[in-house]
Design an enzyme around this catalytic site. Sequence first.
Site, PDB file in Angstrom:
ATOM      1  N   GLY A 208      -1.117  -7.586   1.968  1.00  0.00           N
ATOM      2  CA  GLY A 208      -0.175  -7.605   1.284  1.00  0.00           C
ATOM      3  C   GLY A 208      -0.379  -6.836  -0.310  1.00  0.00           C
ATOM      4  O   GLY A 208      -1.382  -6.050  -0.618  1.00  0.00           O
TER       5      GLY A 208
ATOM      6  N   ILE B  18      -0.497  -7.812  -3.654  1.00  0.00           N
ATOM      7  CA  ILE B  18      -1.809  -8.257  -4.395  1.00  0.00           C
ATOM      8  C   ILE B  18      -2.971  -8.731  -3.822  1.00  0.00           C
ATOM      9  O   ILE B  18      -4.097  -8.423  -4.271  1.00  0.00           O
ATOM     10  CB  ILE B  18      -1.319  -9.705  -5.113  1.00  0.00           C
ATOM     11  CG1 ILE B  18       0.066  -9.591  -6.266  1.00  0.00           C
ATOM     12  CG2 ILE B  18      -2.367 -10.375  -5.761  1.00  0.00           C
ATOM     13  CD1 ILE B  18       0.657 -10.702  -6.520  1.00  0.00           C
TER      14      ILE B  18
ATOM     15  N   ASP C 157      -4.029 -11.535   7.944  1.00  0.00           N
ATOM     16  CA  ASP C 157      -2.645 -11.308   7.472  1.00  0.00           C
ATOM     17  C   ASP C 157      -1.888 -11.173   9.001  1.00  0.00           C
ATOM     18  O   ASP C 157      -2.591 -10.683   9.760  1.00  0.00           O
ATOM     19  CB  ASP C 157      -2.582 -10.065   6.612  1.00  0.00           C
ATOM     20  CG  ASP C 157      -1.185  -9.811   5.775  1.00  0.00           C
ATOM     21  OD1 ASP C 157      -0.144  -9.804   6.653  1.00  0.00           O
ATOM     22  OD2 ASP C 157      -1.219  -9.773   4.638  1.00  0.00           O
TER      23      ASP C 157
ATOM     24  N   LEU D 226       1.068  -9.311   9.149  1.00  0.00           N
ATOM     25  CA  LEU D 226       1.502  -8.047   8.923  1.00  0.00           C
ATOM     26  C   LEU D 226       2.843  -8.358   9.056  1.00  0.00           C
ATOM     27  O   LEU D 226       3.569  -7.299   9.104  1.00  0.00           O
ATOM     28  CB  LEU D 226       0.906  -7.155   9.817  1.00  0.00           C
ATOM     29  CG  LEU D 226      -0.491  -6.659   9.711  1.00  0.00           C
ATOM     30  CD1 LEU D 226      -0.933  -5.488  10.704  1.00  0.00           C
ATOM     31  CD2 LEU D 226      -0.949  -6.230   8.442  1.00  0.00           C
TER      32      LEU D 226
ATOM     33  N   TYR E 148      12.164 -20.897  -1.615  1.00  0.00           N
ATOM     34  CA  TYR E 148      10.664 -20.288  -1.880  1.00  0.00           C
ATOM     35  C   TYR E 148      10.062 -21.178  -2.964  1.00  0.00           C
ATOM     36  O   TYR E 148       8.824 -21.782  -2.753  1.00  0.00           O
ATOM     37  CB  TYR E 148      10.858 -18.807  -2.353  1.00  0.00           C
ATOM     38  CG  TYR E 148       9.624 -18.105  -2.922  1.00  0.00           C
ATOM     39  CD1 TYR E 148       8.565 -17.819  -2.052  1.00  0.00           C
ATOM     40  CD2 TYR E 148       9.665 -17.838  -4.389  1.00  0.00           C
ATOM     41  CE1 TYR E 148       7.435 -17.203  -2.880  1.00  0.00           C
ATOM     42  CE2 TYR E 148       8.607 -17.383  -4.820  1.00  0.00           C
ATOM     43  CZ  TYR E 148       7.480 -17.172  -4.096  1.00  0.00           C
ATOM     44  OH  TYR E 148       6.335 -16.422  -4.588  1.00  0.00           O
TER      45      TYR E 148
ATOM     46  N   LYS F  42       6.632 -23.489  -2.589  1.00  0.00           N
ATOM     47  CA  LYS F  42       5.474 -23.609  -3.428  1.00  0.00           C
ATOM     48  C   LYS F  42       5.001 -24.827  -4.082  1.00  0.00           C
ATOM     49  O   LYS F  42       3.770 -25.239  -4.179  1.00  0.00           O
ATOM     50  CB  LYS F  42       5.638 -22.489  -4.489  1.00  0.00           C
ATOM     51  CG  LYS F  42       5.680 -20.966  -3.887  1.00  0.00           C
ATOM     52  CD  LYS F  42       4.306 -20.523  -3.452  1.00  0.00           C
ATOM     53  CE  LYS F  42       4.419 -19.088  -3.134  1.00  0.00           C
ATOM     54  NZ  LYS F  42       2.860 -18.753  -2.755  1.00  0.00           N
TER      55      LYS F  42
HETATM   56  N1  LIG Z   1       4.481 -10.411  -6.696  1.00  0.00           N
HETATM   57  C1  LIG Z   1       4.863 -11.404  -7.570  1.00  0.00           C
HETATM   58  O1  LIG Z   1       5.537 -11.111  -8.343  1.00  0.00           O
HETATM   59  C2  LIG Z   1       4.621 -12.686  -7.434  1.00  0.00           C
HETATM   60  C3  LIG Z   1       4.938 -13.619  -8.223  1.00  0.00           C
HETATM   61  C4  LIG Z   1       4.561 -14.903  -8.021  1.00  0.00           C
HETATM   62  C5  LIG Z   1       3.954 -15.506  -6.833  1.00  0.00           C
HETATM   63  N2  LIG Z   1       3.509 -14.341  -6.099  1.00  0.00           N
HETATM   64  C6  LIG Z   1       2.526 -14.875  -4.781  1.00  0.00           C
HETATM   65  O2  LIG Z   1       1.543 -13.990  -4.536  1.00  0.00           O
HETATM   66  C7  LIG Z   1       1.233 -13.904  -3.294  1.00  0.00           C
HETATM   67  C8  LIG Z   1       1.098 -12.655  -2.935  1.00  0.00           C
HETATM   68  O3  LIG Z   1       2.284 -11.815  -3.097  1.00  0.00           O
HETATM   69  P1  LIG Z   1       2.593 -10.236  -3.062  1.00  0.00           P
HETATM   70  O4  LIG Z   1       3.721  -9.871  -4.303  1.00  0.00           O
HETATM   71  O5  LIG Z   1       1.351  -9.668  -2.909  1.00  0.00           O
HETATM   72  O6  LIG Z   1       3.628 -10.256  -1.768  1.00  0.00           O
HETATM   73  P2  LIG Z   1       3.403  -9.656  -0.288  1.00  0.00           P
HETATM   74  O7  LIG Z   1       4.557 -10.109   0.718  1.00  0.00           O
HETATM   75  O8  LIG Z   1       2.986  -8.265  -0.477  1.00  0.00           O
HETATM   76  O9  LIG Z   1       2.187 -10.476   0.353  1.00  0.00           O
HETATM   77  C9  LIG Z   1       2.088 -11.614   1.318  1.00  0.00           C
HETATM   78  C10 LIG Z   1       1.231 -11.142   2.542  1.00  0.00           C
HETATM   79  O10 LIG Z   1       1.360 -12.474   3.144  1.00  0.00           O
HETATM   80  C11 LIG Z   1       1.432 -12.238   4.539  1.00  0.00           C
HETATM   81  N3  LIG Z   1       1.980 -13.269   5.227  1.00  0.00           N
HETATM   82  C12 LIG Z   1       3.170 -13.839   5.321  1.00  0.00           C
HETATM   83  N4  LIG Z   1       3.327 -14.902   6.132  1.00  0.00           N
HETATM   84  C13 LIG Z   1       1.887 -14.901   6.784  1.00  0.00           C
HETATM   85  C14 LIG Z   1       1.704 -16.015   7.798  1.00  0.00           C
HETATM   86  N5  LIG Z   1       2.182 -16.879   8.148  1.00  0.00           N
HETATM   87  N6  LIG Z   1       0.209 -15.617   8.071  1.00  0.00           N
HETATM   88  C15 LIG Z   1      -0.667 -14.769   7.720  1.00  0.00           C
HETATM   89  N7  LIG Z   1      -0.146 -13.782   6.527  1.00  0.00           N
HETATM   90  C16 LIG Z   1       1.123 -14.137   6.116  1.00  0.00           C
HETATM   91  C17 LIG Z   1       2.389 -10.997   4.558  1.00  0.00           C
HETATM   92  O11 LIG Z   1       2.368 -10.221   5.615  1.00  0.00           O
HETATM   93  C18 LIG Z   1       1.880 -10.133   3.271  1.00  0.00           C
HETATM   94  O12 LIG Z   1       1.083  -9.209   3.531  1.00  0.00           O
HETATM   95  C19 LIG Z   1       2.160 -14.798  -2.683  1.00  0.00           C
HETATM   96  O13 LIG Z   1       1.959 -15.913  -2.333  1.00  0.00           O
HETATM   97  C20 LIG Z   1       3.523 -14.973  -3.575  1.00  0.00           C
HETATM   98  O14 LIG Z   1       4.347 -15.944  -3.353  1.00  0.00           O
HETATM   99  C21 LIG Z   1       3.684 -13.167  -6.175  1.00  0.00           C
END
Ligand SMILES: NC(=O)c1ccc[n+]([C@@H]2O[C@H](COP(=O)([O-])OP(=O)(O)OC[C@H]3O[C@@H](n4cnc5c(N)ncnc54)[C@H](O)[C@@H]3O)[C@@H](O)[C@H]2O)c1
Length: 314
Positions: free
Chosen positions: A10, A12, A31, A33, A146, A150
């Site tokens: 993903g 981050i 992942d 995906l 969501y 968390k």
């Molecule tokens: N981007 C932001 O602003 C933000 C803010 C607060 C928290 N977060 C947290 O940071 C983390 C990463 O977020 P991101 O922005 O990179 O989002 P993202 O959606 O790009 O990354 C999440 C990844 O998790 C994978 N995923 C989802 N369910 C899954 C499962 N059951 N098994 C395996 N893989 C799975 C998805 O395919 C994706 O690649 C998340 O936990 C998100 O809640 C992000």
Amino acid sequence: MNYLVTGGAGFIGSHLCNRLLKNGDCVVCVDNLQRGDETNIRGCIKNAKFKFYKVDATDQESMEAIMRDQKTDMVYHLAANTDLWESMKDPELEHHCTFLTTQSILNAMRNTGVKKLFFSSTSVIYGEQKGSPFTEADELHPITYYGSAKMASEAYIYSFSYMNDIDALIYRFSNIIGDKMTHGVIRDFIFKLKNDPTHLDVRGNGYQTKPYLYVDELLSAILMIGKDFNGVEIYNVGATSCTNVRFIAEAVIKEMGLEGIPINYEDKEMGYKGDIVKYEYNVDKINKRGWHSIMSSDETVLRTVKELVREFGN
Ligand SMILES: NC(=O)c1ccc[n+]([C@@H]2O[C@H](COP(=O)([O-])OP(=O)(O)OC[C@H]3O[C@@H](n4cnc5c(N)ncnc54)[C@H](O)[C@@H]3O)[C@@H](O)[C@H]2O)c1
């Protein structure tokens, strides 16, 4: 060090995999995906210290096998649902991808003796408060599925940490943006304008105001602490200044060369049910550990708009 990154394909997670590999560590990325993309980890795949498993993180048996085979020292658990529109329609998505992934990872760590966990939590966990800036000591009143998944994950981490001597570092991120973003308002505006460049429809009145932090700055905060945490430590990580949606809409339009087109705002504060319309973030605690953000929220937005328009805008 052997690291396991869930959600590593993903936004981050893929940046994190890259940074860990650059430091010379071994990285296993898991992942399913659902939202991530193998192109995000294209650069990592060439590295012999990198392995990718397309596995759902709720598959505890596979997670245990991976942790055992790869001799995992620490897990960065980032897998979660990040499509809040979808989970509004179907809360089960949060239960599966956000909560059950955490439960599965904790069980697998317990059964394989992995003792260090990083967990990506969120500012959304504070929910509806009487006022911000939010501090780590504030009560948690999440109003989205969501946020509650968390919050439940954090609670589970507490008990697993206590019962099994697992150390957990929990960062509650504010809005994180940068290249490879898979979701968020900047990306939404770019795709809307690609589909129809004659005008931009904005959800809400455009005065929704939030702190935006660049992904590299978040990674500095994550890697600064590394494995140096004990028990359960919780930190807010985010920008100290904020940006409103009107600023973002105008920046995207300008960067796409569409100045002068009408921007249609709605006559209501909230863009969507569950949105925290305005908040500021208190990051004194992480500042005391030695991390400070560098760019302002507006600078971060302008940089990301440029990057994303270059990536998706044409
Ligand atoms: N981007 C932001 O602003 C933000 C803010 C607060 C928290 N977060 C947290 O940071 C983390 C990463 O977020 P991101 O922005 O990179 O989002 P993202 O959606 O790009 O990354 C999440 C990844 O998790 C994978 N995923 C989802 N369910 C899954 C499962 N059951 N098994 C395996 N893989 C799975 C998805 O395919 C994706 O690649 C998340 O936990 C998100 O809640 C992000």
